[in-house]
Design a protein around this motif. Structure first.
Motif, short mmCIF file in Angstrom:
data_model
loop_
_atom_site.label_atom_id
_atom_site.label_comp_id
_atom_site.label_asym_id
_atom_site.label_seq_id
_atom_site.Cartn_x
_atom_site.Cartn_y
_atom_site.Cartn_z
N GLU A 225 -3.69 1.14 2.71
CA GLU A 225 -4.57 0.05 3.16
C GLU A 225 -4.57 -0.19 1.72
O GLU A 225 -5.42 -1.47 1.13
CB GLU A 225 -5.45 0.15 4.04
N PHE A 226 -4.50 0.79 0.84
CA PHE A 226 -5.03 0.69 -0.47
C PHE A 226 -3.94 -0.16 -1.32
O PHE A 226 -3.44 0.58 -1.81
CB PHE A 226 -5.99 1.99 -1.05
N ASP B 68 0.81 -1.07 0.03
CA ASP B 68 -0.05 -0.40 -0.06
C ASP B 68 1.12 1.30 -0.17
O ASP B 68 1.84 1.64 -0.09
CB ASP B 68 -1.07 -0.27 1.77
N TRP C 82 -10.69 -7.79 -2.54
CA TRP C 82 -10.53 -6.71 -2.81
C TRP C 82 -11.58 -5.86 -2.41
O TRP C 82 -12.60 -5.93 -3.65
CB TRP C 82 -8.75 -5.83 -3.47
N TYR D 137 -8.69 -2.13 -1.11
CA TYR D 137 -8.29 -2.57 -0.06
C TYR D 137 -9.09 -4.94 -0.05
O TYR D 137 -9.38 -5.27 -0.72
CB TYR D 137 -9.93 -1.92 1.24
N MET E 27 -13.81 4.02 3.77
CA MET E 27 -13.24 2.35 3.02
C MET E 27 -14.40 2.12 2.99
O MET E 27 -15.09 2.07 3.51
CB MET E 27 -12.00 2.01 3.25
#
Length: 622
Positions: A105-106, A100, A145, A130, A516
């Motif tokens: 966290e992406f 990431d 994801w 994510y 998110m």
């Protein structure tokens, strides 16, 4: 990606060079933070001498490779903000880790050779998002994801382009891959309740559904979730271990897909249960959690015999069984630091993976209290500085989650607050895990307010028993605990003299807009709808709604790249504090939902204690 607000200037707390005048005391608490720690290793299924673990040995949590045959260790990742976790490929030739950007966290999964080399995207055709689960087989990789558009689950066979097997606007995740790689169990919330998911099993050859389980709502009106844990680790065995809550607590069942039959695992223990298979699928390694402590057991599937595995009182953080039957597990208690241990079939229990450097100094043990609350007994864990009597300044350290719990485990943060002269109280409020489904789900439709009622009951107990000084009570927490801190300062201003909130929800409407998508799904399940559908519930639960009542000094700590509690909604709350003249300070850092950098975590703790001392007028201990 999560929107961010422009960088701005806020009052910064004074962060002293030392918390203690005594050099030995200063060295002791810092040593607890900087001492190296390691996680329980994960090993390659077909090459069990090749293992992967996480460690903060360099001052940042990173991924390490461990070749047990030669007992050599290699740091795999080296990133400024650290790396959260990794896995070994089935054959042991590669290490996978999630790439990431600065803790947001992406990203995507990448892989690199076990012995070293460049990392590259691990699954061709997988889109950034994510993470929503990962399962590694010999030929097949299953990866998930999520993005603002929903969840996507895909498989890649023999390194081919990822093939989507499931997509939906609601939350979903990879659950388990059968050992023969013909079946994939997924968790999904097509019914709109991500807190109580259903299970679907797909046949990978054609994507067809071969089984579906959804427990729905129980007779008490509460949701009943299902968790696909793992398939039996034997070729051709289609038994799926499942977590269920049909009797109001976390229990276990085995679903045989070959016959579409279930058999519940009858274990007569009072707390919540989790488990995994032994390597030959003849038994389960069971973790039993009750009142903040964990015990381990072996459950024989043929005879139903439950055997205790000897571990010291405290908490177990991760456990698995090696091919030779050795149980490797992480253990700690409030008094003694974490240790990765090996419990061998002959009963010997030794340290498995000793981190480099000196061990941290012990701290004080936690005691239990069961406090009468508005909906039953609330479990609290507490401690006070050794040698103190009478009321003392007390920090109520509120855990995040909310589906989590405070346990009898090692915490350098707790230890330094105690060294600084504070009692510490942990509250496992309604919403916490480990106390049954009804307790965990009691916050649904009324989040925030429910937890604060339990925190208030424990606060009254701490004051009435002479533990806490009523004029020096501090509300402190991170994530959901940070949210409850800000909400408590506005809804219970008479109780709290200071508030310290890390990565909090501060403005719930803006948080929902920016967070998110998996957390939006969680919020919809928690509140009973979106802000457009139940606006009054979100307004009632938002700390921003209650900001006019805040009178205690507030310290906020937040990451610029946080996808869970995004920075814009925190800035909205700080603007409101500033407009009302409430004293506050802000620590910003360039990472996400917390930091993997030890020096940054240490800085946050110094800021909290120094801010609290100044607000309460407390001197630096001699």
């Amino acid at each position: 990606m999560t929107p961010t607000s422009p960088r701005r200037s806020d009052p910064a707390p004074e962060i002293p060079d030392a918390l203690f005048a005594d050099p030995a005391a200063e060295a002791r608490w810092r040593g607890r933070f900087t001492a190296a720690r390691v996680s329980v290793p994960d090993w390659a299924r077909d090459a069990p001498d090749r293992s992967v673990y996480s460690s903060n040995a360099t001052g940042t949590w990173e991924i390490y490779a461990w070749d047990r045959a030669s007992d050599t260790h290699r740091r795999v990742t080296d990133r400024p903000q650290g790396t959260r976790g990794g896995a070994a490929s089935t054959d042991g030739t590669a290490i996978w880790w999630f790439d990431d950007t600065d803790g947001d966290e992406f990203g995507v999964w990448v892989a690199e050779p076990f012995d070293g080399g460049a990392a590259s995207p691990a699954v061709a055709g997988a889109s950034p998002g994510y993470p929503a689960g990962l399962e590694l087989g010999r030929r097949t990789v299953a990866v998930g994801w999520s993005t603002d558009d929903g969840s996507t689950l895909a498989v890649s066979e023999d390194g081919a382009e990822a093939r989507v097997v499931y997509t939906h606007t609601e939350d979903a995740g990879i659950g388990a891959l059968s050992r023969d790689e013909t079946l994939l169990a997924i968790s999904h919330a097509e019914h709109g309740d991500s807190r109580h998911p259903a299970i679907r099993v797909l046949r990978l050859a054609d994507g067809a559904t071969v089984g579906e389980r959804h427990d729905g709502v129980g007779p008490d009106g509460n949701g009943r979730g299902l968790d696909p844990i793992e398939f039996a680790p034997v070729e051709g065995d289609q038994r799926l271990l499942v977590g269920h809550e049909r009797r109001g607590r976390d229990e276990l069942l085995i679903w045989d897909l070959a016959t579409d039959t279930e058999s519940e695992v009858a274990i007569d223990l009072p707390g919540d249960l989790s488990a995994g298979f032994y390597p030959d699928a003849s038994a389960l390694l069971v973790a039993h959690t009750r009142a903040g402590r964990t015990t381990l057991h072996r459950y024989d599937l043929a005879t139903g015999e439950l055997s205790d595995l000897p571990t010291a009182p405290g908490s177990v953080g991760g456990a698995d069984v090696r091919p030779d039957g050795t149980v490797e597990y992480g253990w700690s208690s409030a008094a003694y630091p974490s240790s990765v241990r090996a419990l061998r079939p002959d009963g010997t229990d030794t340290e498995l993976l000793a981190p480099p450097g000196d061990r941290p100094a012990p701290s004080v043990a936690l005691e239990d209290a069961w406090v009468d609350g508005p909906a039953g007994a609330v479990h609290a864990l507490w401690t006070r500085p050794e040698g103190t009597t009478g009321p003392v300044p007390t920090v109520f350290m509120i855990h995040g989650g909310p589906q989590a719990a405070d346990e009898d485990r090692w915490s350098p943060v707790r230890a330094v607050w105690v060294d600084a002269g504070f009692a510490v109280v942990h509250v496992n409020y309604r919403g916490s895990s480990g106390y049954g489904s009804a307790w965990r789900d009691a916050i649904e439709g009324r989040p925030g307010t429910t937890e604060l009622e339990d925190i208030a009951a424990v606060h009254e107990w701490a004051v009435s028993t002479g533990l806490a000084d009523p004029a020096a009570c501090v509300l402190e927490g991170w994530s959901w605990g940070g949210y409850l801190t800000l909400l408590g300062l506005g809804r219970q201003p008479e109780r709290w003299a200071v508030g310290c909130a890390g990565v909090p929800v501060a403005d719930y409407l803006a948080a929902y807009a920016d967070e998110m998508e998996p957390l939006r799904a969680f919020d919809r399940s928690l509140f009973g709808g979106s802000p457009e559908e139940v606006p009054a519930r979100y307004s009632e639960a938002s700390p921003l709604t209650w900001v006019d009542a805040v009178r205690a000094p507030v310290l906020v700590l937040a990451g610029e790249n946080d996808p869970r509690c995004p920075i814009r909604q925190i800035d909205n709350y700080l603007d409101a504090l500033a407009e009302r003249g409430v004293p506050y300070a802000m620590v910003r850092y360039d990472a996400g939902h917390g930091s993997l950098v030890v020096a940054e975590t240490l800085k946050h703790t110094v800021a909290e204690i120094a801010f609290t001392r100044e607000a309460l007028g407390l001197p630096v201990p001699a």
